[in-house]
Design an enzyme around this catalytic site. Structure first.
Site, short mmCIF file in Angstrom:
data_model
loop_
_atom_site.label_atom_id
_atom_site.label_comp_id
_atom_site.label_asym_id
_atom_site.label_seq_id
_atom_site.Cartn_x
_atom_site.Cartn_y
_atom_site.Cartn_z
N LYS A 1 0.96 -1.13 0.10
CA LYS A 1 0.07 -0.15 -0.08
C LYS A 1 0.87 1.21 0.03
O LYS A 1 1.88 1.33 0.70
CB LYS A 1 -1.00 -0.13 1.20
CG LYS A 1 -1.93 0.86 1.39
CD LYS A 1 -2.91 0.30 2.73
CE LYS A 1 -3.64 1.37 3.26
NZ LYS A 1 -4.57 2.19 2.64
N SER A 59 1.03 0.57 -14.67
CA SER A 59 -0.40 0.57 -15.02
C SER A 59 -0.70 -0.53 -15.66
O SER A 59 -0.04 -1.13 -16.26
CB SER A 59 -0.60 1.89 -15.72
OG SER A 59 -1.68 1.79 -16.12
N LYS A 68 3.84 8.41 -14.21
CA LYS A 68 2.54 7.59 -13.48
C LYS A 68 1.49 8.51 -12.96
O LYS A 68 0.07 8.20 -13.51
CB LYS A 68 3.05 6.51 -12.49
CG LYS A 68 1.79 5.74 -11.89
CD LYS A 68 1.14 4.94 -13.14
CE LYS A 68 0.06 3.90 -12.67
NZ LYS A 68 -0.83 3.75 -11.65
N HIS A 119 -0.12 10.22 -15.92
CA HIS A 119 -1.18 8.89 -16.74
C HIS A 119 -2.35 8.70 -15.98
O HIS A 119 -3.57 8.85 -16.60
CB HIS A 119 -0.10 7.77 -16.49
CG HIS A 119 -1.03 6.47 -16.94
ND1 HIS A 119 -1.91 6.04 -15.89
CD2 HIS A 119 -1.17 5.66 -17.86
CE1 HIS A 119 -2.60 4.81 -16.47
NE2 HIS A 119 -2.12 4.69 -17.65
N ASN A 120 -2.50 8.88 -14.49
CA ASN A 120 -3.70 8.42 -13.55
C ASN A 120 -4.56 9.62 -13.93
O ASN A 120 -5.67 9.52 -14.18
CB ASN A 120 -3.39 8.12 -12.52
CG ASN A 120 -2.93 6.75 -12.24
OD1 ASN A 120 -2.28 6.11 -12.98
ND2 ASN A 120 -2.84 6.22 -11.03
N GLU A 176 -6.15 9.48 -17.11
CA GLU A 176 -7.41 8.53 -17.05
C GLU A 176 -8.46 8.88 -16.53
O GLU A 176 -9.59 8.53 -16.96
CB GLU A 176 -6.54 7.16 -16.12
CG GLU A 176 -7.46 5.86 -16.25
CD GLU A 176 -6.65 4.99 -15.27
OE1 GLU A 176 -5.67 4.81 -15.27
OE2 GLU A 176 -7.30 4.51 -14.00
N HIS A 188 -0.86 46.75 -7.74
CA HIS A 188 -0.28 45.49 -8.33
C HIS A 188 0.62 45.71 -9.68
O HIS A 188 1.62 45.05 -10.04
CB HIS A 188 -0.99 44.22 -8.34
CG HIS A 188 -1.42 43.58 -7.09
ND1 HIS A 188 -0.52 43.26 -6.12
CD2 HIS A 188 -2.81 43.57 -6.58
CE1 HIS A 188 -1.44 42.93 -4.83
NE2 HIS A 188 -2.71 43.28 -5.44
#
Ligand code: NBP
Length: 490
Positions: A84, A137, A192, A195-196, A199, A459
């Site tokens: 995990k 994956s 990764k 990638h997720n 997804e 600003h």
């Protein structure tokens, strides 16, 4: 448990991913020594799935202690963790590292946060160990038969682990493995993570097409047919393919379409949120993925949605059959998906620069070509675009994708317009279209933002008739002085 052998690799963590990766390694001729905190899991694994494996597979040996597993390894030792993500990875590293020798390798194959991988690479290097943070994956099937693997970390570890990781990875249609060295420290887990995130976006663009088709009264079977057809064209991808299968799936016990009995409250495990946060930190416009995360959040507010449905006015999804042409819907999905990948690769390019990772964006697209959840034919087009121009800073301006989005643009706009008119939320299609219109705007209304910031907070602003980098302040009310704000931000 089984007798000791000089195993090629050790693996800790025999849940779904660990077990399948171990069998994949053994199928490819690599002997594996395994350990799991709960010993009964190891025993059941050896007596069940392992016992049923082909006799030609390399040996898999189970060990009741970490020490036993380490002793069974050939040197330099390689230990892969499939536990995990989070603190558990640190706890297991603390258990294992003292048992290893200089030059040994620890691979963390879980969904770890890239910042943890940056820290672990440095900490373990100080102890003489080589750390690899590898995104894996493809879920259970991928782990068993060939995932996409994105390794990064201590560069000296790559020659040690390349053979085994590339052997167990999926092969792309061109025969190259969907596994290659991504870059230093946290690069593998960063890629990764993106990638997720992508997804999340890919699923949201599919869900929006499903929603619009459903609002036109199409049956599950009709929708399945449409998705099957799309899977034969530019949208050819794993997620489109399984969408058709899901729509066709009937629960054998109740005889109901399973999709119709699933509660419309999406879950998430956090990698989409991490991607959105990384984009905000990097100042990159990852709008579609972030909207996809928020769409899941809104979906999960079931009670609040139902209470609001009773009081908030608006059209009731009243789309006539055929009101949205199915070809238009395909084009909206395709253009949104291209935009999402353009945004994702902008984020990767920015991270590459910030962390000096020297990411090969074209190769990364090809690592996702097979084995992983976002595998899709059009990733070849992304690889080709980066091959043509390695410094490409906006995928939408690569000739192939410019042609594709220009062709889809009128349909995309028609779909978003129809959805808004009918009260159907399309956060992915709409936000992608807003980004598309924003990025092709030679002029934006940000002059008004700058004026407002200067009015209330001094600003300052740049002028169209002066050089960039020179800042001006107006005393808008006649009451302020010439002092401007250097650090205050809103
Ligand atoms: P889980 O993420 O459910 O982790 C379970 C494993 O962690 C078990 O082997 C468990 O041992 C072990 N573990 C725990 Br929990 N606490 C431990 C501790 N303190 N010390 C030692 N071991 C401990 O497993 P998974 O779903 O196979 O995923 C593994 C990794 O791969 C995760 O990072 C996950 O995010 C990532 N991933 C998962 C998928 C997927 O589709 N599931 C896909 C891609 C990546 P026990 O048996 O003794 O409890």
């Amino acid at each position: 448990m089984a007798e000791d052998v000089s195993a090629d690799i050790g693996l800790v963590g025999l849940a779904v991913m660990g077990q399948n990766l171990v069998m994949n390694m053994a199928d490819h001729g690599f002997s594996v020594a395994v350990y799991n905190r709960t010993t009964s899991v190891t025993t059941e694994f050896l007596e069940g799935p392992v016992a049923e494996m082909d006799e030609a597979a390399a040996p898999i040996t189970g060990h009741e202690t970490v020490e036993g597993m380490i002793q069974a390894l050939s040197t330099p030792r390689t230990v892969m963790l499939m536990v995990k993500a989070g603190g558990v990875v640190d706890a297991v590293i603390d258990q294992i590292a003292p048992l290893l020798d200089e030059g040994d390798v620890i691979i963390d194959g879980g969904n770890s946060n890239y910042q943890d991988s940056i820290r672990r690479t440095a900490d373990l290097a100080e102890r003489g160990l080589r750390f690899v943070g590898a995104g894996v994956s493809g879920g259970e099937e991928g782990a068993r038969h060939g995932p996409s693997i994105m390794p990064g970390g201590h560069a000296d570890a790559w020659p040690v682990v390349a053979e085994i990781l590339q052997a167990i990875a999926a092969d792309a249609p061109d025969g190259r493995p969907c596994c290659d060295w991504v870059g230093p420290d946290g690069a593998g887990h960063y890629v990764k993570m993106v990638h997720n995130g992508i997804e999340y976006g890919d699923m949201q663009v599919i869900a929006e097409a499903y929603d619009i088709m459903g609002s036109m009264g199409m049956t599950n079977a009709q929708m399945a047919e449409v998705f099957r057809g799309w899977d034969d064209g530019v949208l050819d991808s794993y997620l489109i393919e399984i969408t058709a299968k899901i729509l066709d799936y009937t629960d054998p016990e109740t005889d109901e379409a399973t999709i119709d009995v699933i509660l419309d409250a999406a879950g998430q495990k956090g990698t989409g949120k991490w991607t959105g946060i990384a984009a905000l930190d990097a100042g990159q416009p990852l709008t579609l993925v972030t909207e996809a995360v928020f769409a899941r959040v809104v979906s999960a507010l079931v009670d609040r949605r139902q209470a609001a449905a009773d009081v908030l006015a608006g059209p009731q999804r009243d789309l006539a059959p055929g009101a949205v042409a199915l070809d238009d819907l395909r084009d909206a999905l395709y253009a949104s998906k291209i935009t999402s990948y353009a945004q994702g690769f902008m984020l990767l390019a920015s991270a590459s620069q910030e962390h000096e990772w020297d990411l090969d964006l074209g190769r990364i697209a090809s690592l996702w070509r097979e084995g992983c959840i976002i595998r899709a034919a059009f990733l070849d087009d992304i690889t080709a675009a980066f091959k043509e121009d390695p410094d490409l800073d906006n995928l939408l301006t690569a000739p192939f994708f410019t042609h594709a989005v220009n062709g889809a643009e009128p349909a995309w706009r028609r779909v978003v317009t129809a959805a808004i008119s009918a009260g159907i939320p399309t956060p992915a299609y709409s936000s992608a279209l807003a980004f598309y219109d924003g990025i092709r705007s030679a002029r934006t209304p940000a002059n008004m933002i700058q004026a407002l910031r200067d009015y209330f907070g001094a600003h300052t602003y740049e002028r169209v008739d002066e050089l960039r980098g020179e800042f001006f302040h107006t005393n808008w009310t006649g009451e302020g002085g010439a002092v401007t704000s250097g650090s205050y931000t809103t």
